[in-house]
Design a protein around this motif. Sequence first.
Motif, mmCIF file in Angstrom:
data_model
loop_
_atom_site.group_PDB
_atom_site.id
_atom_site.type_symbol
_atom_site.label_atom_id
_atom_site.label_comp_id
_atom_site.label_asym_id
_atom_site.label_seq_id
_atom_site.Cartn_x
_atom_site.Cartn_y
_atom_site.Cartn_z
ATOM 1 N N ALA A 75 -21.938 31.637 -41.613
ATOM 2 C CA ALA A 75 -22.508 31.119 -40.361
ATOM 3 C C ALA A 75 -21.469 31.121 -39.243
ATOM 4 N N LEU A 76 -20.244 30.712 -39.561
ATOM 5 C CA LEU A 76 -19.181 30.718 -38.547
ATOM 6 C C LEU A 76 -18.855 32.144 -38.108
ATOM 7 N N ALA A 121 -21.569 27.467 -24.144
ATOM 8 C CA ALA A 121 -22.941 27.821 -23.798
ATOM 9 C C ALA A 121 -23.597 28.714 -24.847
ATOM 10 N N LYS A 122 -22.824 29.569 -25.485
ATOM 11 C CA LYS A 122 -23.406 30.574 -26.377
ATOM 12 C C LYS A 122 -23.422 30.179 -27.849
ATOM 13 N N MET A 123 -22.615 29.210 -28.245
ATOM 14 C CA MET A 123 -22.610 28.852 -29.669
ATOM 15 C C MET A 123 -23.744 27.887 -29.991
ATOM 16 N N ASN A 124 -24.121 27.871 -31.248
ATOM 17 C CA ASN A 124 -25.127 26.945 -31.746
ATOM 18 C C ASN A 124 -24.368 25.737 -32.311
ATOM 19 N N PRO A 125 -24.328 24.619 -31.585
ATOM 20 C CA PRO A 125 -23.479 23.499 -32.014
ATOM 21 C C PRO A 125 -23.886 22.901 -33.359
ATOM 22 N N GLU A 126 -25.181 22.858 -33.652
ATOM 23 C CA GLU A 126 -25.614 22.300 -34.934
ATOM 24 C C GLU A 126 -25.149 23.177 -36.091
ATOM 25 N N LYS A 127 -25.250 24.475 -35.893
ATOM 26 C CA LYS A 127 -24.835 25.424 -36.923
ATOM 27 C C LYS A 127 -23.325 25.337 -37.171
#
Length: 146
Positions: A75-76, A121-127
């Motif tokens: 995921a990272l 802005a572009k990353m998925n913080p929950e993921k």
Amino acid sequence: AIARPLMAILVWMLPLVISYCRFLHTTWKKIPYDASTFLIGVVFCFFGGLYPTVFAAIQAAKHSGVTTVRKAVSALADEALIIINESKKDDDVDADKDGKKDVDQISNREYVLRKSRLIMAKMNPEKVDGAVASIYTVWLSVAAGV
């Protein structure tokens, strides 16, 4: 002064490392179980005095969720590739239409702020949060077990 060269190295090297690791993982999964067990045993034999520690760490990782770590690292890696692609697009922007890229016309401080905003802005913080928490949890289990 170091932000631009460091970002250039990361943008160049990280996709290569990720694709190489994914290739190694898919190749490793294709190896028969007996052959992989043999290879792991050979590696353990050459660790000498560290053998019990390495074995304990691997067993602790297996018991605390090594599959979770694999998913978290994947995921990272996916998030990093998304951010790198967006950063490349951002590097080509010429908003004021003067023929020069905007990132070449700003100071190092503005560059770091611009790229930090892009990442946020572009990353998925929950993921990302879930992946880092999973890795940290397994790491703590391994540290406690060793």
